[in-house]
Write an enzyme that holds these catalytic residues in place. Sequence first.
Site, short mmCIF file in Angstrom:
data_model
loop_
_atom_site.label_atom_id
_atom_site.label_comp_id
_atom_site.label_asym_id
_atom_site.label_seq_id
_atom_site.Cartn_x
_atom_site.Cartn_y
_atom_site.Cartn_z
N HIS A 90 66.52 -4.75 40.64
CA HIS A 90 67.26 -4.63 39.75
C HIS A 90 68.55 -3.14 39.86
O HIS A 90 69.53 -3.77 39.18
CB HIS A 90 66.97 -4.29 38.17
CG HIS A 90 66.29 -2.69 37.94
ND1 HIS A 90 65.25 -2.54 39.06
CD2 HIS A 90 66.28 -1.24 37.69
CE1 HIS A 90 64.45 -1.16 38.40
NE2 HIS A 90 65.48 -1.19 37.64
N HIS A 109 73.63 6.62 67.24
CA HIS A 109 72.92 6.70 67.73
C HIS A 109 70.94 6.59 67.33
O HIS A 109 70.42 7.09 68.14
CB HIS A 109 72.59 8.27 66.56
CG HIS A 109 73.57 9.15 67.17
ND1 HIS A 109 74.35 10.17 67.15
CD2 HIS A 109 75.50 8.74 67.78
CE1 HIS A 109 75.37 10.82 66.82
NE2 HIS A 109 76.03 9.62 67.98
N ARG A 129 72.08 8.49 76.53
CA ARG A 129 71.08 9.92 75.89
C ARG A 129 69.90 9.24 74.47
O ARG A 129 68.94 9.64 74.36
CB ARG A 129 71.14 11.17 75.41
CG ARG A 129 71.88 10.77 74.35
CD ARG A 129 73.05 12.28 73.49
NE ARG A 129 74.08 12.86 73.43
CZ ARG A 129 74.61 12.21 72.71
NH1 ARG A 129 75.36 11.48 73.13
NH2 ARG A 129 75.18 12.05 71.11
#
Length: 143
Positions: free
Chosen positions: A9, A98, A132
């Site tokens: 809600h 990321h 990475r």
Amino acid sequence: MLIAIGSDHAGYKYKEAFKAWLLAHGHTVRDMGTDSEAACDYPDFCHPVAAAVASGAVERGIVIGGSGNGEAIVANKHPGVRCGVCWTEQVAIWNRAHNDANVLSIGQRTIPQELAIKILETWLSTPFEGGRHVGRIAKIELK
């Protein structure tokens, strides 16, 4: 993009605004509820969104509540779901670039609707950087 969306809600108003924006921008939306501002429990609507993402039935998910925190906690219980609460466009960029997040959590009580829509747009358009970050994401799931 096929996107599941759900709110309690406290996030209903933004859910409806997000749906309209998504549809206007060519996305397909699966609305997992709620259907009003009547008091309800956020897990009842966040679990179906996260399950749809985890199963591959949809490409991405959006969960909305008062703060977005409980909604993100629920979504992250599902294997393969990476959900973060975003409150700025920069956080939305990092969330996708990321973390390769596949579920967005927003708190309706924490940011104005105009900013929430900008965050949504940024989150949807930001690609995962890879590199990475791939190895880090691989470490998230418990074995």
